[in-house]
Design a protein around this motif. Structure first.
Motif: not given
Length: 64
Positions: A43-59, A34-41
């Motif tokens: 989505t609010d560009h706060d430097g952290q991926v929430t579970e909600k962002e992760y799920i949206a990315f996977m979906q 997921w390192a290469q996908q971090f910026d895509a996941m």
């Protein structure tokens, strides 16, 4: 699709969320696929991926 319909999320999330704070940092995913996908996941560009962002990315991946 409901969060519970994404079976790979709980196991993957628990594995990556090393500090169990409910968010993924770039450091937590740096040695994963997921390192290469971090910026895509992140989505609010706060430097952290929430579970909600992760799920949206996977979906979105499942829909493509």
């Amino acid at each position: 699709m409901a969060d519970s319909d994404v079976p790979h999320v709980p196991a993957a999330w628990a594995t990556m969320d090393a500090d169990s704070n409910g968010k993924l940092s770039r450091a937590e995913v740096e040695n994963t696929l997921w390192a290469q996908q971090f910026d895509a996941m992140d989505t609010d560009h706060d430097g952290q991926v929430t579970e909600k962002e992760y799920i949206a990315f996977m979906q979105s991946r499942d829909n493509n």
